[in-house]
Scaffold this motif. Structure first.
Motif, PDB file in Angstrom:
ATOM      1  N   ASP A 211       0.846  -1.190   0.000  1.00  0.00           N
ATOM      2  CA  ASP A 211       0.000   0.000   0.000  1.00  0.00           C
ATOM      3  C   ASP A 211       0.887   1.248   0.000  1.00  0.00           C
ATOM      4  O   ASP A 211       1.620   1.496   0.952  1.00  0.00           O
ATOM      5  CB  ASP A 211      -0.895   0.004   1.244  1.00  0.00           C
ATOM      6  CG  ASP A 211      -1.885   1.161   1.243  1.00  0.00           C
ATOM      7  OD1 ASP A 211      -1.897   1.933   0.263  1.00  0.00           O
ATOM      8  OD2 ASP A 211      -2.663   1.279   2.214  1.00  0.00           O
ATOM      9  N   PRO A 212       0.836   2.093  -1.058  1.00  0.00           N
ATOM     10  CA  PRO A 212       1.696   3.284  -1.091  1.00  0.00           C
ATOM     11  C   PRO A 212       1.350   4.293   0.000  1.00  0.00           C
ATOM     12  O   PRO A 212       2.194   5.118   0.368  1.00  0.00           O
ATOM     13  CB  PRO A 212       1.442   3.872  -2.485  1.00  0.00           C
ATOM     14  CG  PRO A 212       0.128   3.306  -2.911  1.00  0.00           C
ATOM     15  CD  PRO A 212       0.028   1.955  -2.274  1.00  0.00           C
ATOM     16  N   ALA A 213       0.124   4.237   0.533  1.00  0.00           N
ATOM     17  CA  ALA A 213      -0.255   5.166   1.594  1.00  0.00           C
ATOM     18  C   ALA A 213       0.469   4.864   2.899  1.00  0.00           C
ATOM     19  O   ALA A 213       0.487   5.704   3.804  1.00  0.00           O
ATOM     20  CB  ALA A 213      -1.767   5.131   1.811  1.00  0.00           C
ATOM     21  N   ARG A 214       1.039   3.658   3.039  1.00  0.00           N
ATOM     22  CA  ARG A 214       1.744   3.287   4.274  1.00  0.00           C
ATOM     23  C   ARG A 214       3.187   3.798   4.302  1.00  0.00           C
ATOM     24  O   ARG A 214       3.865   3.645   5.310  1.00  0.00           O
ATOM     25  CB  ARG A 214       1.754   1.764   4.438  1.00  0.00           C
ATOM     26  CG  ARG A 214       0.373   1.107   4.404  1.00  0.00           C
ATOM     27  CD  ARG A 214      -0.461   1.501   5.606  1.00  0.00           C
ATOM     28  NE  ARG A 214      -1.781   0.899   5.584  1.00  0.00           N
ATOM     29  CZ  ARG A 214      -2.102  -0.220   6.202  1.00  0.00           C
ATOM     30  NH1 ARG A 214      -1.179  -0.868   6.880  1.00  0.00           N
ATOM     31  NH2 ARG A 214      -3.333  -0.684   6.147  1.00  0.00           N
ATOM     32  N   VAL A 215       3.650   4.375   3.209  1.00  0.00           N
ATOM     33  CA  VAL A 215       5.015   4.913   3.174  1.00  0.00           C
ATOM     34  C   VAL A 215       5.053   6.226   3.953  1.00  0.00           C
ATOM     35  O   VAL A 215       4.186   7.087   3.793  1.00  0.00           O
ATOM     36  CB  VAL A 215       5.482   5.134   1.724  1.00  0.00           C
ATOM     37  CG1 VAL A 215       6.875   5.775   1.697  1.00  0.00           C
ATOM     38  CG2 VAL A 215       5.504   3.805   0.983  1.00  0.00           C
ATOM     39  N   LEU A 216       6.048   6.373   4.806  1.00  0.00           N
ATOM     40  CA  LEU A 216       6.166   7.558   5.653  1.00  0.00           C
ATOM     41  C   LEU A 216       6.389   8.808   4.813  1.00  0.00           C
ATOM     42  O   LEU A 216       7.175   8.802   3.856  1.00  0.00           O
ATOM     43  CB  LEU A 216       7.343   7.381   6.625  1.00  0.00           C
ATOM     44  CG  LEU A 216       7.685   8.580   7.509  1.00  0.00           C
ATOM     45  CD1 LEU A 216       6.565   8.828   8.515  1.00  0.00           C
ATOM     46  CD2 LEU A 216       9.005   8.357   8.220  1.00  0.00           C
ATOM     47  N   ARG A 217       5.709   9.876   5.198  1.00  0.00           N
ATOM     48  CA  ARG A 217       5.950  11.180   4.593  1.00  0.00           C
ATOM     49  C   ARG A 217       6.839  11.987   5.540  1.00  0.00           C
ATOM     50  O   ARG A 217       6.383  12.429   6.596  1.00  0.00           O
ATOM     51  CB  ARG A 217       4.630  11.908   4.351  1.00  0.00           C
ATOM     52  CG  ARG A 217       3.737  11.212   3.318  1.00  0.00           C
ATOM     53  CD  ARG A 217       2.474  12.015   3.079  1.00  0.00           C
ATOM     54  NE  ARG A 217       1.616  11.365   2.084  1.00  0.00           N
ATOM     55  CZ  ARG A 217       0.444  11.845   1.676  1.00  0.00           C
ATOM     56  NH1 ARG A 217      -0.005  12.988   2.215  1.00  0.00           N
ATOM     57  NH2 ARG A 217      -0.257  11.205   0.776  1.00  0.00           N
ATOM     58  N   PRO A 218       8.103  12.169   5.199  1.00  0.00           N
ATOM     59  CA  PRO A 218       9.030  12.819   6.137  1.00  0.00           C
ATOM     60  C   PRO A 218       8.636  14.271   6.404  1.00  0.00           C
ATOM     61  O   PRO A 218       8.045  14.948   5.557  1.00  0.00           O
ATOM     62  CB  PRO A 218      10.384  12.738   5.418  1.00  0.00           C
ATOM     63  CG  PRO A 218      10.207  11.724   4.343  1.00  0.00           C
ATOM     64  CD  PRO A 218       8.769  11.768   3.961  1.00  0.00           C
ATOM     65  N   SER A 219       8.965  14.736   7.604  1.00  0.00           N
ATOM     66  CA  SER A 219       8.768  16.133   7.946  1.00  0.00           C
ATOM     67  C   SER A 219       9.926  16.954   7.382  1.00  0.00           C
ATOM     68  O   SER A 219      10.842  16.424   6.749  1.00  0.00           O
ATOM     69  CB  SER A 219       8.689  16.299   9.462  1.00  0.00           C
ATOM     70  OG  SER A 219       9.920  15.920  10.065  1.00  0.00           O
ATOM     71  N   ARG A 220       9.903  18.256   7.638  1.00  0.00           N
ATOM     72  CA  ARG A 220      10.949  19.138   7.136  1.00  0.00           C
ATOM     73  C   ARG A 220      12.076  19.339   8.147  1.00  0.00           C
ATOM     74  O   ARG A 220      12.912  20.222   7.981  1.00  0.00           O
ATOM     75  CB  ARG A 220      10.353  20.498   6.769  1.00  0.00           C
ATOM     76  CG  ARG A 220       9.355  20.424   5.617  1.00  0.00           C
ATOM     77  CD  ARG A 220       8.845  21.817   5.258  1.00  0.00           C
ATOM     78  NE  ARG A 220       7.907  21.761   4.142  1.00  0.00           N
ATOM     79  CZ  ARG A 220       7.321  22.839   3.610  1.00  0.00           C
ATOM     80  NH1 ARG A 220       7.587  24.040   4.128  1.00  0.00           N
ATOM     81  NH2 ARG A 220       6.486  22.709   2.595  1.00  0.00           N
ATOM     82  N   ARG A 221      12.100  18.544   9.178  1.00  0.00           N
ATOM     83  CA  ARG A 221      13.136  18.680  10.190  1.00  0.00           C
ATOM     84  C   ARG A 221      14.510  18.376   9.609  1.00  0.00           C
ATOM     85  O   ARG A 221      14.658  17.488   8.759  1.00  0.00           O
ATOM     86  CB  ARG A 221      12.854  17.749  11.374  1.00  0.00           C
ATOM     87  CG  ARG A 221      11.583  18.098  12.120  1.00  0.00           C
ATOM     88  CD  ARG A 221      11.288  17.130  13.239  1.00  0.00           C
ATOM     89  NE  ARG A 221      12.340  17.087  14.237  1.00  0.00           N
ATOM     90  CZ  ARG A 221      12.215  16.540  15.435  1.00  0.00           C
ATOM     91  NH1 ARG A 221      11.042  15.997  15.783  1.00  0.00           N
ATOM     92  NH2 ARG A 221      13.205  16.529  16.287  1.00  0.00           N
ATOM     93  N   ARG A 222      15.526  19.121  10.085  1.00  0.00           N
ATOM     94  CA  ARG A 222      16.889  18.946   9.593  1.00  0.00           C
ATOM     95  C   ARG A 222      17.795  18.279  10.630  1.00  0.00           C
ATOM     96  O   ARG A 222      18.999  18.157  10.395  1.00  0.00           O
ATOM     97  CB  ARG A 222      17.488  20.306   9.206  1.00  0.00           C
ATOM     98  CG  ARG A 222      16.745  20.987   8.056  1.00  0.00           C
ATOM     99  CD  ARG A 222      16.765  20.141   6.812  1.00  0.00           C
ATOM    100  NE  ARG A 222      16.050  20.763   5.710  1.00  0.00           N
ATOM    101  CZ  ARG A 222      15.501  20.082   4.711  1.00  0.00           C
ATOM    102  NH1 ARG A 222      15.549  18.760   4.732  1.00  0.00           N
ATOM    103  NH2 ARG A 222      14.891  20.703   3.732  1.00  0.00           N
ATOM    104  N   ASP A 223      17.226  17.856  11.751  1.00  0.00           N
ATOM    105  CA  ASP A 223      18.033  17.210  12.784  1.00  0.00           C
ATOM    106  C   ASP A 223      18.079  15.705  12.553  1.00  0.00           C
ATOM    107  O   ASP A 223      17.701  15.205  11.484  1.00  0.00           O
ATOM    108  CB  ASP A 223      17.480  17.542  14.178  1.00  0.00           C
ATOM    109  CG  ASP A 223      16.002  17.170  14.295  1.00  0.00           C
ATOM    110  OD1 ASP A 223      15.472  16.523  13.366  1.00  0.00           O
ATOM    111  OD2 ASP A 223      15.370  17.526  15.312  1.00  0.00           O
ATOM    112  N   GLU A 224      18.559  14.967  13.590  1.00  0.00           N
ATOM    113  CA  GLU A 224      18.710  13.521  13.443  1.00  0.00           C
ATOM    114  C   GLU A 224      17.372  12.821  13.206  1.00  0.00           C
ATOM    115  O   GLU A 224      17.315  11.812  12.480  1.00  0.00           O
ATOM    116  CB  GLU A 224      19.379  12.937  14.693  1.00  0.00           C
ATOM    117  CG  GLU A 224      20.836  13.340  14.882  1.00  0.00           C
ATOM    118  CD  GLU A 224      21.013  14.702  15.487  1.00  0.00           C
ATOM    119  OE1 GLU A 224      22.154  15.096  15.728  1.00  0.00           O
ATOM    120  OE2 GLU A 224      19.994  15.399  15.720  1.00  0.00           O
ATOM    121  N   VAL A 225      16.300  13.325  13.814  1.00  0.00           N
ATOM    122  CA  VAL A 225      14.986  12.710  13.596  1.00  0.00           C
ATOM    123  C   VAL A 225      14.569  12.872  12.139  1.00  0.00           C
ATOM    124  O   VAL A 225      14.041  11.942  11.516  1.00  0.00           O
ATOM    125  CB  VAL A 225      13.937  13.335  14.541  1.00  0.00           C
ATOM    126  CG1 VAL A 225      12.547  12.826  14.211  1.00  0.00           C
ATOM    127  CG2 VAL A 225      14.281  13.009  15.987  1.00  0.00           C
TER     128      VAL A 225
END
Length: 472
Positions: A211-225
């Motif tokens: 399911d392509p909807a289960r792929v994580l959408r990354p945030s715009r954070r620039r740190d280790e997370v």
């Protein structure tokens, strides 16, 4: 498989542990500050007594004879919190209030007291339970030229120190709780929640990776997370593509296996008919054509058999046991002799023993030698060096390198690009392209590898690495 995305209980959560650890660390820091603070408080307390004694002794200067009545003397001593006091001034008479110098339990000189001395005296006074009569000598905080000596009871000072310690404890608790709460909220928002989100995404992706909807959408954070989120999203995308490719290949493999199974039966029947036709034909031309058809059918049957075997075998199941390498290579050369007129030279030390599978290892050398002979090589050399621990070269003391070199025409570029890809790396017409992939799978399962060292007009060299007896 148990569910792993559910958050842990509150008392076992990372946030709760961070809260407790923050409180403990702040309290530990406060304890480290407490001892110097107590020592400093005691020093200020004694200095204050000296200052009050100086002010009390100044009242004596207003009298003609430097004396006051007993009632005023008691009031001055009471306000100074002392039982006796004396002042020495340059070129001036000594001033004294109270009784003759009493018998002191201990005398403290504040003029030469260092940090460690003040620290130790403060802690010692705090833990005592008796009331000592102590003497204090030091410069007057009001006039450095005046030296004062004061005798006083220690119990009132200890009560003040205990009250001060309680205030420090309460303040430390408040500071630690406020700090821990701020750290808890900050870490929960910036670390724990993103981790829970990553865990929930991985669990959801595991349940339905297609399911392509289960792929994580990354945030715009620039740190280790943020780096972890983007890495997870890329991994999920690549894994989805690999799973889709695997599913397509599995479907194709199943279809090919069925087709090959049916085709093998048809081809076998056609081969029998061709053999019978060749045996009964009287015309030489018909016999020649029939023989060609039989050879083509035989290659087709062989291709179907190899395809079915490759699809059924799966990863090789090997076991490690001492194997005499020279004997294996010699037997493999004899078994592959029918592939072509090439001569094989075995340059392997007789005493060289490797950890391998006595049943699987011959297949590797048979494939390599047979491929070289079928490619048109006239001479094939299989060589290896005895392991030399700590030395450089082919043998390193853990893996021994075996080279299979031929003087053939070399591999074409297309074959080199897909050399270890099943059904894609064959360099001859009618080849299955399965020999080298199978050989490499066996070598890797044994703890070594099979690579192409060189290939050109002067010949081809393969390098096989195998674990030796001292690899364990």
């Amino acid at each position: 498989m148990p569910e792993t995305s559910a958050p842990p209980p509150v008392h076992r959560s990372l946030s709760a542990r961070l809260l407790v650890l923050t409180v403990l660390f702040v309290m530990l820091a406060e304890v480290m500050i407490f001892a110097p603070s107590i020592g400093r408080y005691r020093h200020e307390y004694l200095n204050e007594r000296l200052a009050q004694a100086h002010l009390a002794l100044l009242a004596l200067e207003a009298t003609a004879d430097g004396m006051v009545d007993e009632r005023l003397q008691m009031r001055l001593l009471h306000h100074a919190g002392a039982r006796g006091m004396t002042a020495w001034r340059p070129n001036r008479p000594q001033l004294m209030l109270g009784e003759d110098p009493p018998q002191l339990d201990i005398l403290f000189d504040l003029q030469g007291a260092g940090f460690l001395t003040l620290l130790g005296d403060g802690l010692a006074a705090l833990v005592r339970t008796d009331n000592r009569l102590i003497g204090v000598i030091g410069e007057s905080p009001k006039d450095p030229e005046v030296v004062l000596a004061v005798s006083l009871d220690e119990a009132p000072m200890r009560r003040e120190m205990l009250a001060y310690g309680k205030r420090i404890l309460i303040l430390s608790l408040i500071i630690s709780l406020v700090t821990a709460t701020l750290v808890y909220v900050t870490l929960h928002l910036w670390l724990v929640r993103p981790i829970l989100r990553l865990a929930a995404t991985m669990a959801a992706f595991r349940r339905a990776p297609e399911d392509p909807a289960r792929v994580l959408r990354p945030s715009r954070r620039r740190d280790e997370v943020g780096v972890a989120e983007r890495a997870l999203a890329a991994m999920q995308t690549d894994l989805r593509a690999a799973l889709a490719q695997q599913a397509r290949l599995a479907a194709v493999g199943t279809a090919v296996s069925k087709i090959s199974h049916d085709l093998k039966g048809v081809l076998s029947a056609a081969l029998l008919e061709s053999d019978r036709l060749e045996a009964t034909a009287a015309d030489p031309e018909i016999k020649h054509v029939t023989a060609g058809i039989a050879r083509a059918l035989d290659r087709a049957v062989h291709l179907c058999s190899r395809t079915l075997s490759f699809a059924k075998e799966g990863p090789p199941d090997v076991r490690h046991e001492p194997v005499a390498l020279a004997a294996v290579v010699t037997a493999a050369a004899e078994a592959a002799a029918a592939a072509g007129p090439a001569t094989v030279t075995v340059a392997v030390p007789d005493g060289l023993t490797v950890l391998a599978d006595a049943c699987q290892l011959p297949r590797v050398f048979e494939n390599l030698i047979r491929n070289a002979a079928e490619a048109g090589a006239g001479h094939i050399t299989v060589s290896a060096a005895a392991p030399a621990p700590g030395g450089a070269g082919a043998a390193t003391g853990r893996l021994v390198a075996v080279t299979v070199a031929d003087d053939g025409p070399g591999l074409p570029p297309r074959a080199r690009d897909n050399l270890f890809q099943p059904f894609s790396g064959s360099a001859r017409v009618g080849g299955t392209g399965l020999g080298l992939p199978i050989a490499r799978e066996i070598a890797q399962a044994l703890g070594g590898d099979l690579v192409l060292d060189a290939s050109g007009p002067g010949g081809t060299v393969f390098r096989l690495t195998l674990p030796t007896m001292d690899a364990t």
